[in-house]
Scaffold this active site. Structure first.
Site, PDB file in Angstrom:
ATOM      1  N   ALA A  65       0.859  -1.180   0.000  1.00  0.00           N
ATOM      2  CA  ALA A  65       0.000   0.000   0.000  1.00  0.00           C
ATOM      3  C   ALA A  65       0.900   1.237   0.000  1.00  0.00           C
ATOM      4  O   ALA A  65       2.084   1.163   0.356  1.00  0.00           O
ATOM      5  CB  ALA A  65      -0.885  -0.019   1.234  1.00  0.00           C
ATOM      6  N   GLY A 109       0.512  -5.115   0.839  1.00  0.00           N
ATOM      7  CA  GLY A 109      -0.644  -5.201  -0.052  1.00  0.00           C
ATOM      8  C   GLY A 109      -0.300  -5.837  -1.392  1.00  0.00           C
ATOM      9  O   GLY A 109      -1.177  -6.400  -2.053  1.00  0.00           O
ATOM     10  N   GLU A 112      -0.574  -9.429  -0.797  1.00  0.00           N
ATOM     11  CA  GLU A 112      -2.006  -9.712  -0.627  1.00  0.00           C
ATOM     12  C   GLU A 112      -2.741  -9.686  -1.968  1.00  0.00           C
ATOM     13  O   GLU A 112      -3.625 -10.505  -2.228  1.00  0.00           O
ATOM     14  CB  GLU A 112      -2.614  -8.704   0.353  1.00  0.00           C
ATOM     15  N   GLU A 132       4.204  -5.219   7.229  1.00  0.00           N
ATOM     16  CA  GLU A 132       3.407  -4.181   7.905  1.00  0.00           C
ATOM     17  C   GLU A 132       3.822  -3.977   9.354  1.00  0.00           C
ATOM     18  O   GLU A 132       3.739  -2.869   9.886  1.00  0.00           O
ATOM     19  CB  GLU A 132       1.912  -4.543   7.844  1.00  0.00           C
TER      20      GLU A 132
HETATM   21  N1  CO8 Z   1       4.615   3.089  -0.596  1.00  0.00           N
HETATM   22  C1  CO8 Z   1       5.050   4.243  -1.105  1.00  0.00           C
HETATM   23  N2  CO8 Z   1       6.256   4.383  -1.705  1.00  0.00           N
HETATM   24  C2  CO8 Z   1       7.032   3.299  -1.766  1.00  0.00           C
HETATM   25  C3  CO8 Z   1       6.644   2.056  -1.259  1.00  0.00           C
HETATM   26  C4  CO8 Z   1       5.357   1.967  -0.660  1.00  0.00           C
HETATM   27  N3  CO8 Z   1       4.866   0.811  -0.164  1.00  0.00           N
HETATM   28  N4  CO8 Z   1       7.641   1.166  -1.470  1.00  0.00           N
HETATM   29  C5  CO8 Z   1       8.620   1.840  -2.094  1.00  0.00           C
HETATM   30  N5  CO8 Z   1       8.270   3.119  -2.277  1.00  0.00           N
HETATM   31  C6  CO8 Z   1       9.037   4.194  -2.908  1.00  0.00           C
HETATM   32  C7  CO8 Z   1      10.195   4.642  -2.007  1.00  0.00           C
HETATM   33  O1  CO8 Z   1       9.743   5.553  -1.060  1.00  0.00           O
HETATM   34  C8  CO8 Z   1      11.131   5.232  -3.025  1.00  0.00           C
HETATM   35  O2  CO8 Z   1      10.665   6.516  -3.375  1.00  0.00           O
HETATM   36  P1  CO8 Z   1      11.734   7.742  -3.553  1.00  0.00           P
HETATM   37  O3  CO8 Z   1      12.578   7.316  -4.723  1.00  0.00           O
HETATM   38  O4  CO8 Z   1      10.835   8.902  -3.857  1.00  0.00           O
HETATM   39  O5  CO8 Z   1      12.502   7.833  -2.284  1.00  0.00           O
HETATM   40  C9  CO8 Z   1      10.935   4.352  -4.257  1.00  0.00           C
HETATM   41  O6  CO8 Z   1       9.688   3.684  -4.064  1.00  0.00           O
HETATM   42  C10 CO8 Z   1      12.012   3.293  -4.381  1.00  0.00           C
HETATM   43  O7  CO8 Z   1      12.066   2.570  -3.164  1.00  0.00           O
HETATM   44  P2  CO8 Z   1      13.444   2.338  -2.351  1.00  0.00           P
HETATM   45  O8  CO8 Z   1      14.404   3.460  -2.590  1.00  0.00           O
HETATM   46  O9  CO8 Z   1      13.090   2.036  -0.937  1.00  0.00           O
HETATM   47  O10 CO8 Z   1      13.982   1.022  -3.116  1.00  0.00           O
HETATM   48  P3  CO8 Z   1      14.933  -0.115  -2.526  1.00  0.00           P
HETATM   49  O11 CO8 Z   1      15.300  -0.951  -3.702  1.00  0.00           O
HETATM   50  O12 CO8 Z   1      16.015   0.469  -1.688  1.00  0.00           O
HETATM   51  O13 CO8 Z   1      13.996  -0.967  -1.536  1.00  0.00           O
HETATM   52  C11 CO8 Z   1      11.959  -2.096  -0.884  1.00  0.00           C
HETATM   53  C12 CO8 Z   1      12.902  -1.697  -2.046  1.00  0.00           C
HETATM   54  C13 CO8 Z   1      12.679  -3.122   0.019  1.00  0.00           C
HETATM   55  C14 CO8 Z   1      10.741  -2.752  -1.519  1.00  0.00           C
HETATM   56  C15 CO8 Z   1      11.565  -0.860  -0.063  1.00  0.00           C
HETATM   57  O14 CO8 Z   1      11.119   0.136  -0.947  1.00  0.00           O
HETATM   58  C16 CO8 Z   1      10.488  -1.116   0.952  1.00  0.00           C
HETATM   59  O15 CO8 Z   1      10.755  -1.683   2.001  1.00  0.00           O
HETATM   60  N6  CO8 Z   1       9.244  -0.655   0.650  1.00  0.00           N
HETATM   61  C17 CO8 Z   1       8.141  -0.711   1.577  1.00  0.00           C
HETATM   62  C18 CO8 Z   1       7.599  -2.108   1.703  1.00  0.00           C
HETATM   63  C19 CO8 Z   1       6.476  -2.146   2.689  1.00  0.00           C
HETATM   64  O16 CO8 Z   1       6.627  -1.869   3.870  1.00  0.00           O
HETATM   65  N7  CO8 Z   1       5.263  -2.536   2.229  1.00  0.00           N
HETATM   66  C20 CO8 Z   1       4.103  -2.634   3.068  1.00  0.00           C
HETATM   67  C21 CO8 Z   1       3.328  -1.387   2.981  1.00  0.00           C
HETATM   68  S1  CO8 Z   1       1.974  -1.362   4.123  1.00  0.00           S
HETATM   69  C22 CO8 Z   1       0.797  -2.268   3.374  1.00  0.00           C
HETATM   70  O17 CO8 Z   1       0.931  -2.783   2.296  1.00  0.00           O
HETATM   71  C23 CO8 Z   1      -0.485  -2.343   4.144  1.00  0.00           C
HETATM   72  C24 CO8 Z   1      -1.304  -3.472   3.639  1.00  0.00           C
HETATM   73  C25 CO8 Z   1      -2.706  -3.192   3.947  1.00  0.00           C
HETATM   74  C26 CO8 Z   1      -3.515  -3.570   2.780  1.00  0.00           C
HETATM   75  C27 CO8 Z   1      -3.300  -2.641   1.669  1.00  0.00           C
HETATM   76  C28 CO8 Z   1      -3.488  -3.257   0.368  1.00  0.00           C
HETATM   77  C29 CO8 Z   1      -2.613  -2.645  -0.693  1.00  0.00           C
END
Ligand code: CO8
Length: 258
Positions: A65, A109, A112, A132
């Protein structure tokens, strides 16, 4: 006009939907899900489509998400917009089969969403996780329910409580994905598989999907009855006559989807 966040095309009888928000690793904002729900509903209603493939980019199927959008929301915000209701819920009502072709990250998400599809084909570089817990929340789109059903309590607890990612190989061993293929084969493999499914009789494909999903909702007795009644119903189709006549005539069936 803003660019589409979900690209769609029809290849043969397969509807292909591609998440296309590369700068945020396909983070699933409400806008992305709105477009996806609309695309899948259109495929579902289109007689030219027999099966659907949902994919992302090589680096990310979807990284979850949209954390940037969610961060400031209050309880009242998520409750009053019924976050994860509406379009999100409508995804599970798609009746044609959907294959998730997952390369790279399928997190939160994203994992999911992949699990909501009917099965997952993973590229060797795929990573699945429910991180999460690291954000002070829990999965909200079926992670605590579908992951348990897919891989069992021990592994689901491990993944959801620690937030750790698993590899494609571990996901295959656990039964989360149906097969693992080289990255450069992923889309072709998923499209070929979807084309194979789309070559069958659509009513039987849709009924099979409905019956399998019913297995998660009902006691065995009810599920078996549901299956048997649908099995009976397929004898009302022309395709049942054609499929069996083709077998007996040692030829390929020509299904008309009726
Ligand atoms: N939301 C918003 N932006 C994101 C997300 C995200 N989930 N994931 C990555 N991005 C963005 C980063 O902020 C970054 O943006 P910017 O270049 O502007 O700084 C860009 O994408 C690239 O990401 P990274 O620089 O972090 O890339 P890396 O290769 O270093 O890392 C990862 C990749 C490991 C995937 C890392 O980006 C990460 O950990 N992302 C978050 C993963 C996460 O925590 N996901 C769970 C989110 S919560 C959720 O899904 C709630 C579920 C509830 C149901 C919802 C249904 C959808």
């Amino acid at each position: 006009m803003t660019a589409a966040l979900v690209k769609t095309e029809i290849r043969g009888r397969v509807g292909l939907a591609t998440l296309d928000r590369p700068k945020a690793l396909n983070a699933l904002s409400n806008e992305v899900i709105g477009e996806l729900a609309k695309a899948l509903r259109e495929f579902d209603a289109d007689e030219a489509v027999g099966a659907i493939v949902l994919t992302g980019s090589e680096k990310a199927f979807a990284a979850g998400a949209d954390i940037a959008a969610m961060q400031p929301w209050s309880y009242a915000d998520v409750y009053s917009q019924d976050y994860l209701g509406h379009d999100w819920e409508s995804l599970r009502r798609i009746r044609k089969p959907i294959i998730a072709a997952v390369s790279g990250y399928a997190l939160g998400g994203g994992c999911e969403l992949a699990m909501l599809c009917d099965f997952i084909i993973a590229a060797e570089n795929a990573r699945f996780g429910q991180p999460e817990i690291n954000l002070g929340i829990i999965p909200g789109f079926g992670g605590t329910q579908r992951l348990v059903r897919a891989i069992g309590k021990a592994k689901a607890m491990d993944m959801i409580l620690t937030g750790r990612m698993i590899t494609a190989a571990e996901a295959e061993l656990a039964g989360l994905v149906s097969r693992v293929v080289p990255v450069d084969r992923l889309l072709d493999d998923a499209l070929e598989t979807a084309a194979l499914i789309a070559s069958k009789s659509l009513p039987s494909v849709m009924m099979a999907k409905e019956c399998i999903n019913r297995a998660f909702e009902t006691p065995l007795d009810e599920g078996l009855l549901f299956e048997r009644r649908n099995f009976h119903a397929l004898f009302a189709t022309e395709d049942q006559k054609e499929g069996m006549a083709a077998f007996l005539g040692k030829r390929s069936p020509e299904f008309k989807n009726r």
